[in-house]
Scaffold this active site. Sequence first.
Site, short mmCIF file in Angstrom:
data_model
loop_
_atom_site.label_atom_id
_atom_site.label_comp_id
_atom_site.label_asym_id
_atom_site.label_seq_id
_atom_site.Cartn_x
_atom_site.Cartn_y
_atom_site.Cartn_z
N HIS A 41 142.08 -15.29 30.49
CA HIS A 41 141.09 -14.62 29.94
C HIS A 41 140.19 -15.45 29.14
O HIS A 41 140.28 -16.74 28.85
CB HIS A 41 141.88 -13.81 28.50
CG HIS A 41 142.52 -14.66 27.57
ND1 HIS A 41 142.00 -15.11 26.52
CD2 HIS A 41 143.96 -15.10 27.65
CE1 HIS A 41 142.88 -16.11 25.69
NE2 HIS A 41 144.02 -15.89 26.55
N ASP B 225 138.23 -15.02 26.40
CA ASP B 225 138.06 -14.77 25.02
C ASP B 225 138.89 -15.89 24.27
O ASP B 225 139.91 -16.39 24.94
CB ASP B 225 138.22 -13.68 24.20
CG ASP B 225 139.53 -13.08 24.38
OD1 ASP B 225 140.05 -13.13 25.67
OD2 ASP B 225 139.96 -12.45 23.44
N ASP C 122 143.21 -22.38 24.98
CA ASP C 122 143.69 -21.07 25.13
C ASP C 122 142.43 -19.68 25.19
O ASP C 122 141.91 -19.64 24.07
CB ASP C 122 144.64 -20.79 24.11
CG ASP C 122 145.38 -19.34 24.22
OD1 ASP C 122 145.29 -18.80 25.23
OD2 ASP C 122 145.63 -18.80 23.00
N GLU D 61 141.64 -10.53 25.14
CA GLU D 61 143.18 -10.63 25.01
C GLU D 61 143.85 -10.99 23.57
O GLU D 61 144.94 -10.59 23.32
CB GLU D 61 143.33 -11.66 26.33
CG GLU D 61 144.89 -11.92 26.35
CD GLU D 61 145.77 -13.00 25.62
OE1 GLU D 61 146.82 -12.73 25.51
OE2 GLU D 61 145.10 -13.62 24.73
N GLU D 62 143.14 -11.76 23.18
CA GLU D 62 143.56 -12.38 21.91
C GLU D 62 143.90 -11.03 20.84
O GLU D 62 144.48 -11.37 19.70
CB GLU D 62 142.59 -13.44 21.26
CG GLU D 62 142.56 -14.55 22.08
CD GLU D 62 143.98 -15.47 22.14
OE1 GLU D 62 145.02 -15.02 21.73
OE2 GLU D 62 144.10 -16.33 22.71
N ASP E 35 148.21 -18.71 31.50
CA ASP E 35 147.87 -18.70 30.24
C ASP E 35 149.21 -19.04 29.63
O ASP E 35 149.55 -18.43 28.36
CB ASP E 35 147.52 -17.11 29.80
CG ASP E 35 147.00 -17.15 28.41
OD1 ASP E 35 146.77 -17.97 27.70
OD2 ASP E 35 147.17 -15.86 27.72
N HIS F 141 145.47 -21.24 18.23
CA HIS F 141 145.09 -20.34 17.21
C HIS F 141 144.90 -21.10 15.85
O HIS F 141 144.80 -20.44 14.86
CB HIS F 141 146.08 -19.42 17.14
CG HIS F 141 146.07 -18.55 18.37
ND1 HIS F 141 147.00 -17.23 18.51
CD2 HIS F 141 145.78 -18.61 19.60
CE1 HIS F 141 146.72 -16.82 19.71
NE2 HIS F 141 146.17 -17.58 20.28
#
Length: 474
Positions: free
Chosen positions: A73, A75, A112, A142-143, A166, A448
């Site tokens: 992904h 994003d 990520d 995705e997030e 991922d 994150h």
Amino acid sequence: MEKLFDKPYFYWFHALNQIPRGSYNEEAVSNFLKKFAEDRQLEVIQDEAKNIIIHKPATPGFENSPWVTLQGHMDMVCEKLPDSDHDFSKDPIDMRVDGDWIKANKTTLGADDGIAVAYALSILDAKDIPHPNLEVIITTAEETGMDGAQALKAEHVKGEFLLNLDSEEEGIFTLGCAGGADFHASFELERAAATGKPVYELEISGLKGGHSGQVIHEGRGNAIKLLARILHQVQAEQPVQLARLTGGSKHNAIPTQAQAIFSAEGDVEAAVKAAFDEIQAEFHIIDPDLTYKLSKGQADTFISMAQSKQILDYLFVIPHGVQSMSHAMPGLVQTSLNVAIVSQDDKKLDLQVSIRSAINSSKLELVDRLVTEAHYFGAKPEAGGQYPAWEFNPESPFIDKVQKIYHDLYHEEANITAIHAGLECGLLKNIMPNTEMISFGPSMEDIHTPRERLSISSTNRVWDFLLKLLASFK
């Protein structure tokens, strides 16, 4: 940083990080990827969700091999330290090298899942890498709930084998993941005038946080829950009237900060300190930097006393963390929830909870419990954003292939597993039911969070493994 650019994937990762690409702000990076494909005369689809699908013909000798999909992904999660002035809407990520690690300056790094995109671009750009017919799927949002993957259409995809890039720990190969759901509970606020009691502002901060699928089993502190616990204990001694309560920022990140403005009489400072000292004694090992700040506050209007109690009781009672462990795979979390975000405007206070489970019935049962609980405390419940689990298949033909290639390369055993975090493979299985899938990636830490970092040596090793895996489809 430039010393790494002899490796094409680090070059393309840096290029991606020059483009703001937070969730729902992917148009620029999607257009960049589209132009990348067009410049190389590759077939490319940019769909309505800004997903990118690129096809590259097989190299000589692989013409009759099955189609293989590389998937990730575009994003990233946008988190920063309080003293950072970074603007994720326009500023590039300020990347740094620290020994074997790439990290960012006080922000998330975007490894990520930017490194997956960088791997794919490197292969698409190369003329000397043997590979079968390739399909590259790079999704958006995705997030925030895998919106891009949900928007993909079956007629646009064709891979017989899918490599999801991922995952965040080298040597661990995933063949199953949890499904999930989003839950909201909202209170239509009953407003009241100030009562003349002292007004305070309480902030909880310093927690590690982290990805709620990756580290939920560690028992890290949740700032929203700890704030509610402290105020609930203050409330046991004297009524607490809320003016404002907020915390958390991402549905899939354990909250690291939460704040409340409230009024109360009595020795509030002593009550807060006593409650915090108890919590600190419990969390000093897992969250040693946990802290609080109690200061004089200011508010013009408040939430009614009765509703303040309802809200605090609800936040105190609502569960957070691991709910059950898997019987099929010892040590794996089966069902959990993350009390993720509490937000407030003039009319409404909203709580967002992220639910994960490897078993659909367990997920639905937890949603029903939350709905019942919300009704009891006078909140309006709403469940949505559901995505399916990717069920573990111990008979997958990928297992033997992956284990042999990884052992031949590094003389180490590949760890075949399922994870509690959500992966897009669960959604992709709906439109690619006959496609065999596996997920892997290089080692990262603290995704994150502003401490996110990517291992350089692991990224190199996974690249070598990826090329060997592609070559094995001949």
